[in-house]
Design a protein around this motif. Sequence first.
Motif, PDB file in Angstrom:
ATOM      1  N   LEU A  51      22.528  48.261  50.260  1.00 53.89           N
ATOM      2  CA  LEU A  51      23.599  49.447  50.109  1.00 53.89           C
ATOM      3  C   LEU A  51      23.057  50.814  49.542  1.00 53.89           C
ATOM      4  O   LEU A  51      23.558  51.611  49.749  1.00 53.89           O
ATOM      5  N   THR A  52      22.399  50.474  48.517  1.00 54.53           N
ATOM      6  CA  THR A  52      21.912  51.632  47.720  1.00 54.53           C
ATOM      7  C   THR A  52      20.939  52.472  48.663  1.00 54.53           C
ATOM      8  O   THR A  52      21.079  53.882  48.630  1.00 54.53           O
ATOM      9  N   ARG A  53      20.219  52.130  49.648  1.00 48.81           N
ATOM     10  CA  ARG A  53      19.498  52.864  50.380  1.00 48.81           C
ATOM     11  C   ARG A  53      20.314  53.753  51.349  1.00 48.81           C
ATOM     12  O   ARG A  53      20.011  54.663  51.855  1.00 48.81           O
ATOM     13  N   ARG A  54      21.483  53.130  51.511  1.00 47.70           N
ATOM     14  CA  ARG A  54      22.351  53.881  52.436  1.00 47.70           C
ATOM     15  C   ARG A  54      23.389  54.861  51.519  1.00 47.70           C
ATOM     16  O   ARG A  54      24.448  55.172  52.181  1.00 47.70           O
ATOM     17  N   GLY A  55      23.008  55.014  50.282  1.00 46.79           N
ATOM     18  CA  GLY A  55      23.997  55.891  49.502  1.00 46.79           C
ATOM     19  C   GLY A  55      25.061  55.124  48.849  1.00 46.79           C
ATOM     20  O   GLY A  55      26.105  55.821  48.165  1.00 46.79           O
ATOM     21  N   TRP A  56      25.203  54.044  48.722  1.00 41.05           N
ATOM     22  CA  TRP A  56      26.256  53.290  47.988  1.00 41.05           C
ATOM     23  C   TRP A  56      25.922  53.167  46.513  1.00 41.05           C
ATOM     24  O   TRP A  56      24.685  53.184  46.103  1.00 41.05           O
ATOM     25  N   THR A  57      26.752  52.807  45.860  1.00 41.14           N
ATOM     26  CA  THR A  57      26.741  52.444  44.178  1.00 41.14           C
ATOM     27  C   THR A  57      27.260  50.920  44.643  1.00 41.14           C
ATOM     28  O   THR A  57      27.948  50.601  45.052  1.00 41.14           O
ATOM     29  N   ALA A  58      26.189  50.127  44.005  1.00 40.21           N
ATOM     30  CA  ALA A  58      26.428  48.746  44.139  1.00 40.21           C
ATOM     31  C   ALA A  58      26.070  47.805  42.750  1.00 40.21           C
ATOM     32  O   ALA A  58      25.230  48.339  41.923  1.00 40.21           O
ATOM     33  N   ARG A  59      27.071  46.896  42.354  1.00 42.15           N
ATOM     34  CA  ARG A  59      26.610  46.252  40.965  1.00 42.15           C
ATOM     35  C   ARG A  59      27.108  44.942  41.331  1.00 42.15           C
ATOM     36  O   ARG A  59      27.807  44.692  42.375  1.00 42.15           O
TER      37      ARG A  59
END
Length: 390
Positions: A51-59
């Motif tokens: 998801l981070t590679r796709r520009g998301w913020t993930a926790r």
Amino acid sequence: MTQIGGVTVTGPSQDGDLTARTPARRGSALLLSGSLGMGHDVMAEACGASLTRRGWTARTGDSLRMLGGRNGARGEKVFRGMLAVPGLYDAVHFSQMRTGGKLAGLIERTSSRYVVPALREELSTTPTDLVVSIFATGAAATSRVKAEFPGLVTAVFSTDCCVHRLWVHDNTDLYLVTSQTAARYVRRFAPNALVSVVPTPVRTPFYDPPSQEEARAELGIPGDAPCVLLMSGSWGLGPLVESAAALSGAGIYVLAVAGRNERLAAKLTALAERQHKVIPFGFTDRIPALMAASDLVVTSSGDTCSEARVIGRDLLLLDVVPGHGRDNLQKELERGHAEVTNTDPVSLTRSALACLDRVKPPSHRVAIGPQAWEQAFDAALAQIGFGAHW
């Protein structure tokens, strides 16, 4: 059933066709893991990185800790206690959890009573577009709060072969599973569910291990000596000390990993002082190199199997994880390049010696590249309105 970007997608969502929900977009994701072993955390890490590679913020949140204080510790203690009583967890899993019996319903309601308020607070505090539950407790709680957060999209990701009742809930928009068998178990409880069959994601270091020669030189193992990696999850389940002793007594170098089991790590260290072909490790991030050094990986069923296959090592599987572990063991045997053994030292050693005679690594027959997961994950996201360009 359709094939989209290498992903098998079956059935419409229970909330309708989400493919038209929105244009491709990115946002904030919450990944709900659970601290029973490391498997759930590894899958959460993989989803978060993608998801981070796709520009998301993930926790990432821990569903067990959301039970609160002593309840989370009590949940782990109960699970460990069931594993310690022969046949008990098998009975609960096969008669209740896989079928959706009354006890399964009680477990779900009891856990949700504590997790729902904590999850509600988390979602109220931090705006969230997507919740991915990688632990059944999180899936149940997310289903209960979804209606309170308009626009929230919910997904479940399970690597189990036979997805049991506690994973499947009415308000789930997408199920990610790693086999067609798992997809059918989802539809046992939710016939109209949207299900994507994806490869099991594998951490990046496993795609770039050292050569066997390099790994053995670092460990001091002769190039022509038989060598196995012996491990059984982060809890170190099963008779690993006895197994390491028997294998090394048969002339095999044994890379013995205790995981987070400190008592087991101490016993393996003591064994290594007497039997020098045993090389002990506690919790370590050197698993890719240890697999590379080995000729065979002796382990329990789990995500380690996918890691070994990426590196090109055949498997000898220990039948030590009851319940869902027995389901998953059968899945790994069906995938190939794996044998199963009894856990008594004599049987295990005979099986290991036979495997070492047959198998000469590396095997390139079952390894896949990281792009397979990324493409499948991308196509799955597109099904719920989150198509991404990365």
